[in-house]
Enzyme design. Structure first.
Site, PDB file in Angstrom:
ATOM      1  N   ILE A  13       0.834  -1.205   0.000  1.00  0.00           N
ATOM      2  CA  ILE A  13       0.000   0.000   0.000  1.00  0.00           C
ATOM      3  C   ILE A  13       0.872   1.260   0.000  1.00  0.00           C
ATOM      4  CG2 ILE A  13      -1.920   1.207   1.125  1.00  0.00           C
ATOM      5  CD1 ILE A  13      -2.604  -1.469   2.529  1.00  0.00           C
ATOM      6  N   LEU A  36      12.997  -2.766   4.346  1.00  0.00           N
ATOM      7  CA  LEU A  36      13.089  -3.808   3.309  1.00  0.00           C
ATOM      8  C   LEU A  36      13.108  -5.203   3.925  1.00  0.00           C
ATOM      9  CD1 LEU A  36      15.498  -2.240   0.628  1.00  0.00           C
ATOM     10  CD2 LEU A  36      13.008  -2.153   0.759  1.00  0.00           C
ATOM     11  N   THR A  37      12.071  -5.515   4.653  1.00  0.00           N
ATOM     12  CA  THR A  37      11.863  -6.884   5.136  1.00  0.00           C
ATOM     13  C   THR A  37      11.487  -7.721   3.916  1.00  0.00           C
ATOM     14  OG1 THR A  37       9.487  -6.645   5.450  1.00  0.00           O
ATOM     15  CG2 THR A  37      10.907  -5.934   7.296  1.00  0.00           C
ATOM     16  N   ILE A  61      11.933   1.657  11.651  1.00  0.00           N
ATOM     17  CA  ILE A  61      11.204   2.712  12.387  1.00  0.00           C
ATOM     18  C   ILE A  61      11.508   2.663  13.886  1.00  0.00           C
ATOM     19  CG2 ILE A  61       9.317   3.043  10.727  1.00  0.00           C
ATOM     20  CD1 ILE A  61       7.540   1.336  12.638  1.00  0.00           C
ATOM     21  N   THR A 124      -6.184  -0.712  10.570  1.00  0.00           N
ATOM     22  CA  THR A 124      -6.963  -1.726   9.866  1.00  0.00           C
ATOM     23  C   THR A 124      -8.306  -1.979  10.549  1.00  0.00           C
ATOM     24  OG1 THR A 124      -7.005  -4.099   9.383  1.00  0.00           O
ATOM     25  CG2 THR A 124      -5.610  -3.429  11.190  1.00  0.00           C
ATOM     26  N   ASP A 125      -9.279  -2.462   9.769  1.00  0.00           N
ATOM     27  CA  ASP A 125     -10.581  -2.812  10.366  1.00  0.00           C
ATOM     28  C   ASP A 125     -10.472  -4.031  11.284  1.00  0.00           C
ATOM     29  OD1 ASP A 125     -10.242  -4.816   8.447  1.00  0.00           O
ATOM     30  OD2 ASP A 125     -12.172  -4.501   7.465  1.00  0.00           O
ATOM     31  N   GLU A 126      -9.353  -4.772  11.171  1.00  0.00           N
ATOM     32  CA  GLU A 126      -9.208  -5.978  12.013  1.00  0.00           C
ATOM     33  C   GLU A 126      -9.165  -5.665  13.500  1.00  0.00           C
ATOM     34  OE1 GLU A 126      -6.507  -8.877   9.206  1.00  0.00           O
ATOM     35  OE2 GLU A 126      -6.791  -9.309  11.298  1.00  0.00           O
ATOM     36  N   TYR A 148      -1.529 -10.118  15.320  1.00  0.00           N
ATOM     37  CA  TYR A 148      -1.376  -8.982  14.385  1.00  0.00           C
ATOM     38  C   TYR A 148      -2.357  -7.866  14.741  1.00  0.00           C
ATOM     39  CZ  TYR A 148      -2.481  -6.130  10.298  1.00  0.00           C
ATOM     40  OH  TYR A 148      -2.768  -5.068   9.478  1.00  0.00           O
ATOM     41  N   LYS A 152      -1.807  -3.979  16.150  1.00  0.00           N
ATOM     42  CA  LYS A 152      -2.300  -2.768  15.467  1.00  0.00           C
ATOM     43  C   LYS A 152      -3.237  -1.975  16.398  1.00  0.00           C
ATOM     44  CE  LYS A 152      -1.787  -1.646  11.688  1.00  0.00           C
ATOM     45  NZ  LYS A 152      -0.749  -0.794  11.023  1.00  0.00           N
ATOM     46  N   HIS A 274      -9.679 -17.531  13.682  1.00  0.00           N
ATOM     47  CA  HIS A 274     -10.070 -16.963  12.370  1.00  0.00           C
ATOM     48  C   HIS A 274     -11.311 -16.060  12.479  1.00  0.00           C
ATOM     49  CE1 HIS A 274     -10.405 -18.040   7.802  1.00  0.00           C
ATOM     50  NE2 HIS A 274     -10.288 -16.751   8.027  1.00  0.00           N
TER      51      HIS A 274
HETATM   52  P1  NAD Z   1       3.285  -4.847   3.489  1.00  0.00           P
HETATM   53  O1  NAD Z   1       3.649  -5.994   4.362  1.00  0.00           O
HETATM   54  O2  NAD Z   1       3.130  -5.049   2.033  1.00  0.00           O
HETATM   55  O3  NAD Z   1       4.357  -3.673   3.675  1.00  0.00           O
HETATM   56  C1  NAD Z   1       4.925  -3.347   4.914  1.00  0.00           C
HETATM   57  C2  NAD Z   1       6.187  -2.532   4.630  1.00  0.00           C
HETATM   58  O4  NAD Z   1       6.732  -2.137   5.899  1.00  0.00           O
HETATM   59  C3  NAD Z   1       7.276  -3.330   3.911  1.00  0.00           C
HETATM   60  O5  NAD Z   1       7.822  -2.548   2.862  1.00  0.00           O
HETATM   61  C4  NAD Z   1       8.320  -3.586   4.986  1.00  0.00           C
HETATM   62  O6  NAD Z   1       9.646  -3.689   4.486  1.00  0.00           O
HETATM   63  C5  NAD Z   1       8.140  -2.360   5.882  1.00  0.00           C
HETATM   64  N1  NAD Z   1       8.574  -2.598   7.268  1.00  0.00           N
HETATM   65  C6  NAD Z   1       8.280  -3.654   8.051  1.00  0.00           C
HETATM   66  N2  NAD Z   1       8.884  -3.511   9.246  1.00  0.00           N
HETATM   67  C7  NAD Z   1       9.542  -2.320   9.218  1.00  0.00           C
HETATM   68  C8  NAD Z   1      10.318  -1.594  10.166  1.00  0.00           C
HETATM   69  N3  NAD Z   1      10.553  -2.075  11.393  1.00  0.00           N
HETATM   70  N4  NAD Z   1      10.826  -0.400   9.804  1.00  0.00           N
HETATM   71  C9  NAD Z   1      10.619   0.097   8.552  1.00  0.00           C
HETATM   72  N5  NAD Z   1       9.905  -0.549   7.617  1.00  0.00           N
HETATM   73  C10 NAD Z   1       9.359  -1.735   7.954  1.00  0.00           C
HETATM   74  O7  NAD Z   1       1.969  -4.236   4.142  1.00  0.00           O
HETATM   75  P2  NAD Z   1       0.741  -3.511   3.449  1.00  0.00           P
HETATM   76  O8  NAD Z   1      -0.275  -4.495   3.105  1.00  0.00           O
HETATM   77  O9  NAD Z   1       1.240  -2.551   2.442  1.00  0.00           O
HETATM   78  O10 NAD Z   1       0.172  -2.693   4.717  1.00  0.00           O
HETATM   79  C11 NAD Z   1       0.656  -1.392   5.012  1.00  0.00           C
HETATM   80  C12 NAD Z   1      -0.061  -0.890   6.247  1.00  0.00           C
HETATM   81  O11 NAD Z   1      -1.464  -0.864   6.025  1.00  0.00           O
HETATM   82  C13 NAD Z   1       0.153  -1.767   7.486  1.00  0.00           C
HETATM   83  O12 NAD Z   1       0.319  -0.918   8.600  1.00  0.00           O
HETATM   84  C14 NAD Z   1      -1.127  -2.572   7.585  1.00  0.00           C
HETATM   85  O13 NAD Z   1      -1.421  -2.887   8.928  1.00  0.00           O
HETATM   86  C15 NAD Z   1      -2.141  -1.588   7.040  1.00  0.00           C
HETATM   87  N6  NAD Z   1      -3.331  -2.188   6.407  1.00  0.00           N
HETATM   88  C16 NAD Z   1      -3.200  -3.168   5.466  1.00  0.00           C
HETATM   89  C17 NAD Z   1      -4.331  -3.699   4.853  1.00  0.00           C
HETATM   90  C18 NAD Z   1      -4.238  -4.764   3.790  1.00  0.00           C
HETATM   91  O14 NAD Z   1      -5.270  -5.278   3.375  1.00  0.00           O
HETATM   92  N7  NAD Z   1      -3.072  -5.122   3.303  1.00  0.00           N
HETATM   93  C19 NAD Z   1      -5.596  -3.221   5.228  1.00  0.00           C
HETATM   94  C20 NAD Z   1      -5.687  -2.214   6.183  1.00  0.00           C
HETATM   95  C21 NAD Z   1      -4.547  -1.704   6.761  1.00  0.00           C
HETATM   96  O1  TDX Z   2      -4.127 -19.440   2.009  1.00  0.00           O
HETATM   97  C1  TDX Z   2      -5.069 -18.784   2.484  1.00  0.00           C
HETATM   98  N1  TDX Z   2      -6.301 -19.357   2.588  1.00  0.00           N
HETATM   99  C2  TDX Z   2      -7.382 -18.726   3.124  1.00  0.00           C
HETATM  100  O2  TDX Z   2      -8.477 -19.285   3.209  1.00  0.00           O
HETATM  101  C3  TDX Z   2      -4.899 -17.429   2.950  1.00  0.00           C
HETATM  102  C4  TDX Z   2      -3.554 -16.743   2.860  1.00  0.00           C
HETATM  103  C5  TDX Z   2      -5.996 -16.784   3.481  1.00  0.00           C
HETATM  104  N2  TDX Z   2      -7.190 -17.420   3.592  1.00  0.00           N
HETATM  105  C6  TDX Z   2      -8.331 -16.675   4.173  1.00  0.00           C
HETATM  106  C7  TDX Z   2      -8.094 -16.074   5.547  1.00  0.00           C
HETATM  107  C8  TDX Z   2      -8.964 -14.842   5.521  1.00  0.00           C
HETATM  108  O3  TDX Z   2     -10.295 -15.200   5.869  1.00  0.00           O
HETATM  109  O4  TDX Z   2      -8.551 -15.544   3.314  1.00  0.00           O
HETATM  110  C9  TDX Z   2      -8.954 -14.388   4.061  1.00  0.00           C
HETATM  111  C10 TDX Z   2      -7.980 -13.267   3.780  1.00  0.00           C
HETATM  112  O5  TDX Z   2      -6.732 -13.621   4.361  1.00  0.00           O
HETATM  113  P1  TDX Z   2      -5.459 -12.652   4.284  1.00  0.00           P
HETATM  114  O6  TDX Z   2      -5.192 -12.298   2.863  1.00  0.00           O
HETATM  115  O7  TDX Z   2      -4.371 -13.261   5.085  1.00  0.00           O
HETATM  116  O8  TDX Z   2      -6.018 -11.312   4.958  1.00  0.00           O
HETATM  117  P2  TDX Z   2      -6.666 -11.029   6.396  1.00  0.00           P
HETATM  118  O9  TDX Z   2      -6.290 -12.018   7.402  1.00  0.00           O
HETATM  119  O10 TDX Z   2      -8.130 -10.777   6.178  1.00  0.00           O
HETATM  120  O11 TDX Z   2      -5.926  -9.642   6.771  1.00  0.00           O
HETATM  121  C11 TDX Z   2      -5.757  -8.647   5.762  1.00  0.00           C
HETATM  122  O12 TDX Z   2      -6.668  -7.610   5.906  1.00  0.00           O
HETATM  123  C12 TDX Z   2      -6.478  -6.707   6.953  1.00  0.00           C
HETATM  124  C13 TDX Z   2      -4.325  -8.084   5.729  1.00  0.00           C
HETATM  125  O13 TDX Z   2      -3.414  -9.132   5.658  1.00  0.00           O
HETATM  126  C14 TDX Z   2      -4.038  -7.219   6.918  1.00  0.00           C
HETATM  127  O14 TDX Z   2      -2.754  -6.617   6.813  1.00  0.00           O
HETATM  128  C15 TDX Z   2      -5.085  -6.149   6.981  1.00  0.00           C
HETATM  129  O15 TDX Z   2      -4.896  -5.366   8.125  1.00  0.00           O
END
Ligand code: NAD
Ligand code: TDX
Length: 334
Positions: A13, A36-37, A61, A124-126, A148, A152, A274
């Site tokens: 994102i 860059l994890t 960070i 996040t909504d989680e 997780y 958050k 879950h």
């Molecule tokens: P992502 O895992 O793709 O990216 C996370 C980034 O953070 C990576 O580039 C990683 O290298 C960097 N990072 C991790 N630890 C770090 C540290 N200690 N210092 C500096 N950088 C670090 O995650 P994403 O899906 O892009 O999510 C970004 C943010 O949005 C997160 O805070 C997540 O909780 C939130 N979010 C994600 C979703 C989703 O659906 N993916 C939904 C709602 C909120």
């Molecule tokens: O292999 C799989 N099989 C499966 O059934 C995986 C990876 C997921 N799932 C299910 C679990 C969840 O019900 O799919 C749904 C989505 O799973 P994820 O992609 O892991 O997302 P979720 O756990 O919903 O969390 C995501 O949304 C909120 C992001 O990973 C979070 O970073 C964000 O905050």
């Protein structure tokens, strides 16, 4: 506001947000601080790497001295950096506590010290937990169910406390499940695409009837821009697009797009703790900030699947990177 520290900008994102902001505001300076994890990939921003308004810094960070140096040069902070995968947090939550809680604490302390104009926490909504019917509102009590989401939620509470106690000009957004290009292939949609490309089965946890509310990543970034500029200090804004789908519905959609059938589905053991259903109300951001999503689910998911099918090298590269990091970090014989 002219200069922004974006943390975690090499992730899914964050990279979309940086690209969006550089394009929209040609006079803004953006510093991307990313450790860059395995989930961060600097090549996600190859198209902007020569932009004079963009600077990448590799770092954590949690690193006080480094963050201090950067924060002293910017007006605001947008914190994306996080460990973001629920399954990883269930296996080992230590890093989630460090990055998501300690890291946020470090940013807040320094944002306070350097009198940052605006601090935006990307949450996040989680954090609201799971619900059978109705919607999560900004007033819904926090009830996280996995390490997780607990990390958050803890970070959100710290942000709230820094606003209340120190008047730090902070805002929090809580978005639903994002999908789109550059998402690490551990999350449902890219993971399933990657498995099917290798002719492997896709693992559905439990009965596959868990519901997620999907939003295209570009729409999330547009909403973040809106909150950053027009949001009321101290407020929380939910972000969602009202696209509720069961995991089985998503699986069928991907199977059909890739010319496969349900023989490629494998039902596996359920995820621990879950959450059954997430669904956010976006009423507040829509009414107060006049934001609404631009992408329909059909359009967004088509763009997304097409992107992964055209960028299979990217999938291989990021999956290999995790393997290399894993080998480097694993301890021989202890
Ligand atoms: P992502 O895992 O793709 O990216 C996370 C980034 O953070 C990576 O580039 C990683 O290298 C960097 N990072 C991790 N630890 C770090 C540290 N200690 N210092 C500096 N950088 C670090 O995650 P994403 O899906 O892009 O999510 C970004 C943010 O949005 C997160 O805070 C997540 O909780 C939130 N979010 C994600 C979703 C989703 O659906 N993916 C939904 C709602 C909120
Ligand atoms: O292999 C799989 N099989 C499966 O059934 C995986 C990876 C997921 N799932 C299910 C679990 C969840 O019900 O799919 C749904 C989505 O799973 P994820 O992609 O892991 O997302 P979720 O756990 O919903 O969390 C995501 O949304 C909120 C992001 O990973 C979070 O970073 C964000 O905050």
């Amino acid at each position: 506001m002219t200069s922004i520290l974006v943390t975690g900008g090499a992730g899914f994102i964050g990279s979309c947000f940086i690209r969006y902001m550089l394009k929209k505001y040609c006079d803004y300076k953006i510093i991307n601080l990313d450790a860059l994890t395995y989930a961060g990939n600097i090549e996600n921003l190859d198209d902007v790497k020569n932009n004079p308004n963009y600077l990448f810094v590799k770092g954590d960070i949690c690193d006080k001295n480094l963050v201090k140096e950067i924060i002293s040069k910017v007006d605001c902070v947008v914190n994306f950096a996080a460990e973001s995968h629920v399954d990883n947090s269930i296996k080992n939550s230590k890093l989630f506590i460090k990055t998501n809680i300690d890291g946020t604490f470090n940013l807040l302390e320094l944002a306070k010290e350097f009198k940052i104009e605006r601090y935006l926490q990307v949450s996040t909504d989680e954090v609201y937990g799971s619900l059978d019917s109705g919607y999560f509102y900004e007033t819904t009590p926090l009830a996280p169910n996995n390490p997780y989401s607990a990390s958050k939620a803890s970070a959100d509470l710290l942000v709230r406390a820094y606003y209340k106690t120190y008047k730090l000009p902070a805002l929090i957004t809580r978005c639903s499940n994002n999908y789109g290009p550059y998402q690490y292939p551990e999350k449902l949609i890219p993971f399933f695409i990657s498995k099917l490309l290798k002719d492997e089965k896709i693992p559905i946890y439990g009965d596959g009837l868990n519901v997620r509310d999907w939003i295209y990543v570009y729409d999330h970034c547009e909403a973040l821009d809106m909150v950053l500029h027009k949001g009321k200090i101290g407020e929380v804004y939910n972000i969602g697009a009202h696209n509720e789908k069961t995991n089985l519905e998503i699986a069928h959609l991907i199977l059909t797009s890739m010319g496969k059938d349900e023989k490629s589905i494998e039902f596996v053991e359920d995820r621990l703790g879950h959450d059954r259903r997430y669904a956010v109300s976006g009423d507040k951001i829509m009414k107060e900030l006049n934001w609404k999503p631009s992408f329909s689910f059909d359009e967004g998911i088509k763009n997304t699947i097409d992107w992964y099918l055209s960028n299979q090298e990217w999938i291989e590269k990021v999956e290999n990177k995790r393997q290399v990091l894993y080998n480097e970090n694993s301890c021989n014989g202890c």
